[in-house]
Structures are given as structure tokens and as C-alpha cells.
Design a protein around this motif. Structure first.
Motif, PDB file in Angstrom:
ATOM      1  N   ALA A 197       0.700  -1.155   0.126  1.00  0.00           N
ATOM      2  CA  ALA A 197       0.109   0.080  -0.107  1.00  0.00           C
ATOM      3  C   ALA A 197       0.950   1.302   0.113  1.00  0.00           C
ATOM      4  CB  ALA A 197      -0.981   0.027   1.271  1.00  0.00           C
ATOM      5  N   ARG A 198       1.872   1.187   0.618  1.00  0.00           N
ATOM      6  CA  ARG A 198       2.770   2.442   0.821  1.00  0.00           C
ATOM      7  C   ARG A 198       3.349   2.676  -0.520  1.00  0.00           C
ATOM      8  NH1 ARG A 198       8.561   3.209   3.995  1.00  0.00           N
ATOM      9  NH2 ARG A 198       8.648   5.477   3.709  1.00  0.00           N
ATOM     10  N   ALA A 199       3.764   1.573  -1.180  1.00  0.00           N
ATOM     11  CA  ALA A 199       4.556   1.732  -2.653  1.00  0.00           C
ATOM     12  C   ALA A 199       3.754   2.233  -3.673  1.00  0.00           C
ATOM     13  CB  ALA A 199       5.270   0.543  -2.936  1.00  0.00           C
ATOM     14  N   SER A 200       2.290   2.040  -3.655  1.00  0.00           N
ATOM     15  CA  SER A 200       1.349   2.057  -4.648  1.00  0.00           C
ATOM     16  C   SER A 200       0.819   3.611  -4.618  1.00  0.00           C
ATOM     17  CB  SER A 200      -0.198   1.441  -4.420  1.00  0.00           C
ATOM     18  OG  SER A 200      -1.111   1.697  -5.247  1.00  0.00           O
ATOM     19  N   HIS A 201       0.969   3.844  -6.322  1.00  0.00           N
ATOM     20  CA  HIS A 201       0.418   5.359  -6.419  1.00  0.00           C
ATOM     21  C   HIS A 201      -0.892   5.371  -7.209  1.00  0.00           C
ATOM     22  CE1 HIS A 201       4.567   6.769  -5.524  1.00  0.00           C
ATOM     23  NE2 HIS A 201       5.173   5.754  -6.356  1.00  0.00           N
ATOM     24  N   GLN A 202      -1.653   4.327  -7.041  1.00  0.00           N
ATOM     25  CA  GLN A 202      -2.921   4.198  -7.528  1.00  0.00           C
ATOM     26  C   GLN A 202      -3.914   4.046  -6.677  1.00  0.00           C
ATOM     27  OE1 GLN A 202      -1.421   0.654  -9.971  1.00  0.00           O
ATOM     28  NE2 GLN A 202      -2.393   1.953 -11.894  1.00  0.00           N
ATOM     29  N   GLY A 203      -3.854   3.922  -5.293  1.00  0.00           N
ATOM     30  CA  GLY A 203      -4.970   3.617  -4.490  1.00  0.00           C
ATOM     31  C   GLY A 203      -5.050   2.264  -4.364  1.00  0.00           C
ATOM     32  N   ILE A 204      -6.299   2.056  -3.210  1.00  0.00           N
ATOM     33  CA  ILE A 204      -6.314   0.692  -2.855  1.00  0.00           C
ATOM     34  C   ILE A 204      -6.908  -0.482  -3.913  1.00  0.00           C
ATOM     35  CG2 ILE A 204      -8.604   1.030  -2.029  1.00  0.00           C
ATOM     36  CD1 ILE A 204      -5.992  -1.176  -0.446  1.00  0.00           C
ATOM     37  N   ALA A 205      -7.935   0.090  -4.977  1.00  0.00           N
ATOM     38  CA  ALA A 205      -8.612  -0.775  -5.668  1.00  0.00           C
ATOM     39  C   ALA A 205      -7.689  -1.523  -6.594  1.00  0.00           C
ATOM     40  CB  ALA A 205      -9.388   0.339  -6.888  1.00  0.00           C
ATOM     41  N   LEU A 232      -3.067  -4.090   3.450  1.00  0.00           N
ATOM     42  CA  LEU A 232      -3.384  -3.360   2.427  1.00  0.00           C
ATOM     43  C   LEU A 232      -4.159  -2.191   2.898  1.00  0.00           C
ATOM     44  CD1 LEU A 232      -3.985  -5.744  -0.888  1.00  0.00           C
ATOM     45  CD2 LEU A 232      -2.000  -4.334  -0.334  1.00  0.00           C
ATOM     46  N   LEU A 233      -5.370  -2.756   3.414  1.00  0.00           N
ATOM     47  CA  LEU A 233      -6.580  -1.594   3.910  1.00  0.00           C
ATOM     48  C   LEU A 233      -5.895  -0.685   5.093  1.00  0.00           C
ATOM     49  CD1 LEU A 233      -9.501  -3.855   4.237  1.00  0.00           C
ATOM     50  CD2 LEU A 233      -9.073  -2.297   2.161  1.00  0.00           C
ATOM     51  N   ILE A 234      -5.339  -1.027   5.970  1.00  0.00           N
ATOM     52  CA  ILE A 234      -4.595  -0.278   6.915  1.00  0.00           C
ATOM     53  C   ILE A 234      -3.591   0.833   6.381  1.00  0.00           C
ATOM     54  CG2 ILE A 234      -3.198   0.035   9.167  1.00  0.00           C
ATOM     55  CD1 ILE A 234      -4.884  -2.388  10.171  1.00  0.00           C
ATOM     56  N   GLY A 235      -2.804   0.154   5.329  1.00  0.00           N
ATOM     57  CA  GLY A 235      -1.644   0.917   4.813  1.00  0.00           C
ATOM     58  C   GLY A 235      -2.311   1.904   4.013  1.00  0.00           C
ATOM     59  N   ASP A 236      -3.281   1.812   3.258  1.00  0.00           N
ATOM     60  CA  ASP A 236      -3.931   2.759   2.450  1.00  0.00           C
ATOM     61  C   ASP A 236      -4.448   3.883   3.354  1.00  0.00           C
ATOM     62  OD1 ASP A 236      -4.814   3.515  -0.229  1.00  0.00           O
ATOM     63  OD2 ASP A 236      -6.730   3.661   0.725  1.00  0.00           O
ATOM     64  N   GLU A 237      -5.068   3.469   4.403  1.00  0.00           N
ATOM     65  CA  GLU A 237      -5.469   4.614   5.256  1.00  0.00           C
ATOM     66  C   GLU A 237      -4.441   5.385   6.079  1.00  0.00           C
ATOM     67  OE1 GLU A 237      -7.302   4.588   9.875  1.00  0.00           O
ATOM     68  OE2 GLU A 237      -7.844   3.005   8.661  1.00  0.00           O
ATOM     69  N   LEU A 238      -3.422   4.848   6.113  1.00  0.00           N
ATOM     70  CA  LEU A 238      -2.188   5.497   6.987  1.00  0.00           C
ATOM     71  C   LEU A 238      -1.480   6.408   5.732  1.00  0.00           C
ATOM     72  CD1 LEU A 238      -0.423   2.452   8.591  1.00  0.00           C
ATOM     73  CD2 LEU A 238      -1.414   4.618   9.944  1.00  0.00           C
ATOM     74  N   ARG A 239      -1.475   5.780   4.418  1.00  0.00           N
ATOM     75  CA  ARG A 239      -0.984   6.735   3.442  1.00  0.00           C
ATOM     76  C   ARG A 239      -1.722   8.216   3.265  1.00  0.00           C
ATOM     77  NH1 ARG A 239      -2.208   6.891  -1.754  1.00  0.00           N
ATOM     78  NH2 ARG A 239      -3.480   5.054  -1.513  1.00  0.00           N
ATOM     79  N   ALA A 240      -3.084   7.694   3.504  1.00  0.00           N
ATOM     80  CA  ALA A 240      -3.986   8.980   3.064  1.00  0.00           C
ATOM     81  C   ALA A 240      -3.825   9.993   4.229  1.00  0.00           C
ATOM     82  CB  ALA A 240      -5.332   8.560   2.864  1.00  0.00           C
ATOM     83  N   GLY A 241      -4.005   9.286   5.404  1.00  0.00           N
ATOM     84  CA  GLY A 241      -4.160  10.110   6.809  1.00  0.00           C
ATOM     85  C   GLY A 241      -2.735  10.766   7.092  1.00  0.00           C
ATOM     86  N   LEU A 242      -1.665  10.285   6.920  1.00  0.00           N
ATOM     87  CA  LEU A 242      -0.329  10.774   7.184  1.00  0.00           C
ATOM     88  C   LEU A 242      -0.197  12.132   6.104  1.00  0.00           C
ATOM     89  CD1 LEU A 242       1.884   7.703   7.884  1.00  0.00           C
ATOM     90  CD2 LEU A 242       0.971   9.745   9.863  1.00  0.00           C
ATOM     91  N   ALA A 243      -0.600  11.880   5.042  1.00  0.00           N
ATOM     92  CA  ALA A 243      -0.573  12.794   3.899  1.00  0.00           C
ATOM     93  C   ALA A 243      -1.383  14.263   4.374  1.00  0.00           C
ATOM     94  CB  ALA A 243      -1.137  12.380   2.436  1.00  0.00           C
ATOM     95  N   THR A 244      -2.266  14.035   4.960  1.00  0.00           N
ATOM     96  CA  THR A 244      -3.237  15.114   5.545  1.00  0.00           C
ATOM     97  C   THR A 244      -2.778  15.548   6.859  1.00  0.00           C
ATOM     98  OG1 THR A 244      -5.412  14.174   4.419  1.00  0.00           O
ATOM     99  CG2 THR A 244      -5.583  15.855   6.404  1.00  0.00           C
ATOM    100  N   GLY A 245      -2.312  14.797   8.040  1.00  0.00           N
ATOM    101  CA  GLY A 245      -2.007  15.124   9.159  1.00  0.00           C
ATOM    102  C   GLY A 245      -0.538  15.414   9.328  1.00  0.00           C
TER     103      GLY A 245
END
Length: 296
Positions: A197-205, A232-245
Motif C-alpha cells: 500500500a505504501r509503494a502504490s501510487h494508484q490507491g487501494i482498488a 493493504l487496507l490499513i496501509g492505504d488509510e495510513l498513506r492518506a491520513g499521514l498525507a493530511t496530518g
């Protein structure tokens, strides 16, 4: 003294607090707002507090929702403890303690879309964070931003619910043995999911089917695939959340098992070490009651 109730959709937790806010006794029943015993809300409240001193009570959670005992309107962010305490709704049921219902908080997510929380605002109050980020992992994870002790905004991620849906109603969970869903955490599979999830630039889908493909190619075992999916799911959440926080100090509130997963993820993503808070609901209910002059 004070009776503190954390009353959600599926359970009711009651805590008797002493004059300093410490928990003296705990009780828990499967009496969420959708599974009440005979006597409804009033009966449940009286039964779970039976034998306790006749002191005021305060409750947070879905008990104050439109489906609850009485709907308590949301307080608009930015909102601190004083604003929340000023909007309590009082109920005086026969045979039970006088009860004060805590309002939820409404606000905007990072993209400006409307967002709401009910119950989490009390846990945030109990965390005692002045400025920073409070992360509450769960069915609907909340990333709450605070400045000067006030909730200024928050994001909601349906990570836990997505995991449950994919596990129970998709091909990704079909190959898992019946006992695989309760097996101990496979840390390697979970970490592999986080890293993907961290390495992806396409999102979770585009990543989800890799859960199935890795099993078919025998790179992970079927019983490990749920931990990979969780990663995968937690990683996608962390990627988005940390980008904001950003690099704001983070405080974690949640069950021990979930907190450990998020702590592992935060470390892999290079985030600062997170502080953990226990009994946040009890502390938050005590602080809100004190601000409202209840239980003094």
C-alpha cells in the motif's frame, strides 16, 4: 462520584467513577441501542447501574443518535470540551439515575466534505491532547485534528467495515479456512500488505486482487491472506491520513490488537512514535461532566 456510560450500537459499558475520576467498578452488557433488553433504554440503564450509589450519570455514543434514547444535535467544529459540555441533554428516567447525553461533533474532512462523529469526541476529550492528531482505529477509523484543545476537523476511513465486507462477501475471503479468520496475526503477511500500500501510487482498488493472486501463486498461504488484506487496507488509510496530518504528534486510542497493527504501520511509514491512551472514554466522560458541573 459519577456513573459513566459508553453506549454504542452493539454494547453498553458502565463505569462507576470516584471523586477523582478513577474507575471503581466496570460492567458490560450486550445491550447496544439495537439489542435492548425488556424495558428498553430506561430498563437497561437501571439494570446495569443497580446497586450503585444514586449519583448523576453521563453517556456518550449512539445512545444520543436518531436511533438512540434521545437525539442530541451535533456540535459544530471547532469544538472543545466546554462547547460539548454546554450541549448535554438531560433525561430523568423512573427507576434510574439522572442521565446526561453527550452530543456528537460535526465538521469537515480534509477535502471539505461534511463529516460526523458520535462517541469518538468523548474519547478525544479523554486523551488530553492540546495540539496534534488523535487516531481512533476501528470499523470507521477517525483521524482527528486538534488545535488548542479543540477539534478543528477530522477524516473518517471505513477500513474495518471494508475488511469485514471483503472477508465475508468477496472472493478474497472465500479461500480462507473457517478457523483462519481467528488465527494469530501473521506479521510477515501483514507487513507485506502495508508495504504494498505504501509503494502504490494508484490507491487501494488495483491492489485488492493481489490478495487472491498471491494465494493462487503460492506466495502466501490462504490463512495468511486476511492479514495481507488487513495490511493493504490499513496501509492505504495510513498513506492518506499521514498525507493530511503530516508530522503532527499522534495519539492512538483503541483495542490492543488494532493499536498494535497501527503502531506497526506508523513505524513502517516513518511516522513519529505514537502515544497510546487507555480508558479514554471514562476520562473523557469525567472531563465533560466536570466542565458541565455534574458529579462534583
Amino acid at each position: 462520584m459519577l456513573i459513566a456510560l459508553d453506549w454504542g450500537t452493539s454494547s453498553l459499558r458502565a463505569m462507576l467513577l470516584d471523586g477523582g475520576g478513577a474507575v471503581v467498578e466496570r460492567r458490560e452488557r450486550d445491550w447496544g441501542i439495537l439489542s435492548l433488553p425488556q424495558g428498553g433504554f430506561a430498563g437497561a440503564c437501571a439494570a446495569i447501574t443497580e446497586g450503585w450509589p444514586a449519583v448523576p450519570a453521563i453517556a456518550c455514543g449512539m445512545v444520543g443518535s436518531a436511533q438512540g434514547w434521545r437525539e442530541v444535535p451535533y456540535v459544530a467544529a471547532p469544538a472543545g470540551i466546554d462547547a460539548i459540555a454546554s450541549r448535554l441533554v438531560r433525561i430523568a428516567p423512573a427507576g434510574g439515575p439522572v442521565l446526561h447525553l453527550v452530543p456528537g461533533v460535526s465538521g469537515r474532512d480534509a477535502a471539505g466534505a461534511p463529516n460526523v462523529m458520535r462517541g469518538e469526541e468523548t474519547q478525544v476529550a479523554g486523551a488530553g491532547v492540546e495540539t496534534g492528531l488523535v487516531l481512533l482505529p476501528g470499523t470507521h477509523s477517525k483521524w482527528v485534528r486538534l488545535e488548542g484543545g479543540r477539534i478543528t476537523g477530522f477524516d473518517t476511513f471505513m477500513t474495518g467495515e471494508l475488511f469485514a465486507v471483503l472477508r465475508g462477501h468477496s472472493i478474497l475471503g472465500r479461500a480462507v479456512p473457517a478457523d483462519g479468520a481467528t488465527a494469530p496475526l501473521c506479521r510477515d503477511a501483514f507487513t507485506r500488505g502495508l508495504a504494498a500500500a505504501r509503494a502504490s501510487h494508484q490507491g487501494i482498488a488495483p491492489l485488492l486482487f493481489s490478495t487472491r493472486a498471491l494465494v493462487l501463486s503460492r506466495q502466501i498461504r490462504a490463512e495468511e491472506s486476511l492479514d495481507y488484506l488487513s495490511g493493504l487496507l490499513i496501509g492505504d488509510e495510513l498513506r492518506a491520513g499521514l498525507a493530511t496530518g503530516g508530522r503532527a504528534p499522534c495519539t492512538l486510542i483503541g483495542s490492543a490488537a488494532l493499536v498494535e497493527r497501527y503502531r506497526t504501520g506508523l513505524k513502517l511509514f516513518g511516522a513519529p512514535a505514537a502515544r497510546e491512551v487507555e480508558d479514554a472514554a471514562a476520562s473523557g466522560l469525567w472531563r465533560i461532566a466536570q466542565a458541565a458541573g455534574i458529579g462534583r
